[in-house]
Design an enzyme around this catalytic site. Structure first.
Site, PDB file in Angstrom:
ATOM      1  N   SER A  25       0.829  -1.217   0.000  1.00 23.10           N
ATOM      2  CA  SER A  25       0.000   0.000   0.000  1.00 23.10           C
ATOM      3  C   SER A  25       0.863   1.267   0.000  1.00 23.10           C
ATOM      4  CB  SER A  25      -0.908  -0.022   1.239  1.00 23.10           C
ATOM      5  OG  SER A  25      -1.267   1.282   1.625  1.00 23.10           O
TER       6      SER A  25
HETATM    7  N1  LIG Z   1      -6.171   8.629   1.819  1.00 21.59           N
HETATM    8  C1  LIG Z   1      -5.950   7.398   2.526  1.00 21.59           C
HETATM    9  C2  LIG Z   1      -6.100   6.220   1.589  1.00 21.59           C
HETATM   10  C3  LIG Z   1      -6.060   4.907   2.352  1.00 21.59           C
HETATM   11  C4  LIG Z   1      -6.504   3.752   1.477  1.00 21.59           C
HETATM   12  O1  LIG Z   1      -7.416   3.877   0.643  1.00 21.59           O
HETATM   13  N2  LIG Z   1      -5.879   2.603   1.699  1.00 21.59           N
HETATM   14  C5  LIG Z   1      -6.256   1.422   0.967  1.00 21.59           C
HETATM   15  C6  LIG Z   1      -5.024   0.539   0.720  1.00 21.59           C
HETATM   16  S1  LIG Z   1      -3.853   1.382  -0.302  1.00 21.59           S
HETATM   17  C7  LIG Z   1      -7.238   0.619   1.813  1.00 21.59           C
HETATM   18  O2  LIG Z   1      -7.097   0.567   3.000  1.00 21.59           O
HETATM   19  N3  LIG Z   1      -8.241   0.012   1.176  1.00 21.59           N
HETATM   20  C8  LIG Z   1      -9.192  -0.804   1.853  1.00 21.59           C
HETATM   21  C9  LIG Z   1     -10.519  -0.150   2.023  1.00 21.59           C
HETATM   22  O3  LIG Z   1     -10.660   1.065   1.731  1.00 21.59           O
HETATM   23  O4  LIG Z   1     -11.438  -0.841   2.431  1.00 21.59           O
HETATM   24  C10 LIG Z   1      -4.556   7.430   3.172  1.00 21.59           C
HETATM   25  O5  LIG Z   1      -3.711   8.197   2.693  1.00 21.59           O
HETATM   26  O6  LIG Z   1      -4.332   6.730   4.173  1.00 21.59           O
END
Ligand SMILES: N[C@@H](CCC(=O)N[C@@H](CS)C(=O)NCC(=O)O)C(=O)O
Length: 231
Positions: A25
């Site tokens: 990630s």
């Molecule tokens: N803007 C957030 C984005 C976080 C994000 O979308 N992370 C993804 C992985 S890269 C995630 O956790 N996806 C799972 C979900 O949203 O359920 C940050 O910078 O932390």
């Protein structure tokens, strides 16, 4: 008189710091890079998204947005890599705090604007392609998707014509977030050499030990995924 209080309590490293992450990630890598720069004592906990570990009642109770990275500082929780990094730099940055997240209103506003540029432009453009690849909707970025990332490269290149780093003439938390996002995005849509400032900035950051240690391994994981999907 005040000398006995010169070690401010807010700079004491809290042993209970927990960072929930996954190396693949990009935003999680941004937090891990800052933790490395600050030599923060912490517990890093992998959250397997494919297995739904971010959707358990315990995780949702703490982080209803069910994202990684996620920070636990004792009973205080922070969601979003950008908010986590400005918090960590402010609270645990010690002597590095003023450079990483400057308190001068104008410089801080510039750092914030670059962080929001990452949140609102770079990361969505990149993750739209990643998700479409994952869902098998595309086997290469569409023209529109490519244009969006190229626009992000162009804008960052313009910022870098004004300052050596994304927000100032020194490294700030904005560079750390953007390094994670741009290094990942460049695997989807390569950075055109015409963006000379952007290319030079990324080359500079790639020399850093914290980048090699905390971004490169996860980037390799991401690269393997991308290569398996791209035609
Ligand atoms: N803007 C957030 C984005 C976080 C994000 O979308 N992370 C993804 C992985 S890269 C995630 O956790 N996806 C799972 C979900 O949203 O359920 C940050 O910078 O932390």
């Amino acid at each position: 008189m005040g000398v006995f209080f010169s070690i401010a309590p807010q700079f004491t490293v809290n042993m209970t710091l927990k960072i929930y992450k996954l190396d693949g990630s990009p935003p999680a890598r941004a937090v891990m890079m800052l933790a490395e720069i600050l030599q923060l004592k912490h517990e890093a906990l992998d959250v397997n998204l494919m297995a739904g570990e971010h959707l358990t009642p315990e995780y949702l109770e703490k982080n209803p947005l069910h994202t990684i990275p996620f920070l636990e500082d004792g009973d205080f929780y922070v969601t979003d890599s950008h908010a986590i990094n400005t918090y960590l730099a402010s609270k645990y940055g010690g002597a590095q705090s003023e450079k990483l997240y400057p308190t001068d209103f104008k410089v801080r506003a510039t750092v914030d604007s670059r962080l929001f540029f990452d949140v609102s432009v770079v990361s969505p453009a990149s993750s739209a392609i990643t998700v479409a690849l994952l869902n098998g909707e595309i086997t290469s970025p569409t023209k529109q998707q490519t244009e969006k990332l190229n626009f992000a490269y162009e804008v960052l290149d313009k910022y870098l014509q004004k300052t050596k780093f994304a927000a100032a003439d020194h490294l700030t938390v904005a560079d750390i977030s953007l390094a994670a996002s741009i290094s990942s995005a460049s695997l989807l849509v390569p950075i055109d050499q015409k963006y000379t400032k952007l290319t030079a900035w990324l080359n500079t950051i790639q020399q850093e030990d914290w980048y090699k240690k905390k971004n490169v391994p996860g980037l390799e994981v991401y690269k393997a995924f991308v290569s398996s999907k791209l035609k």
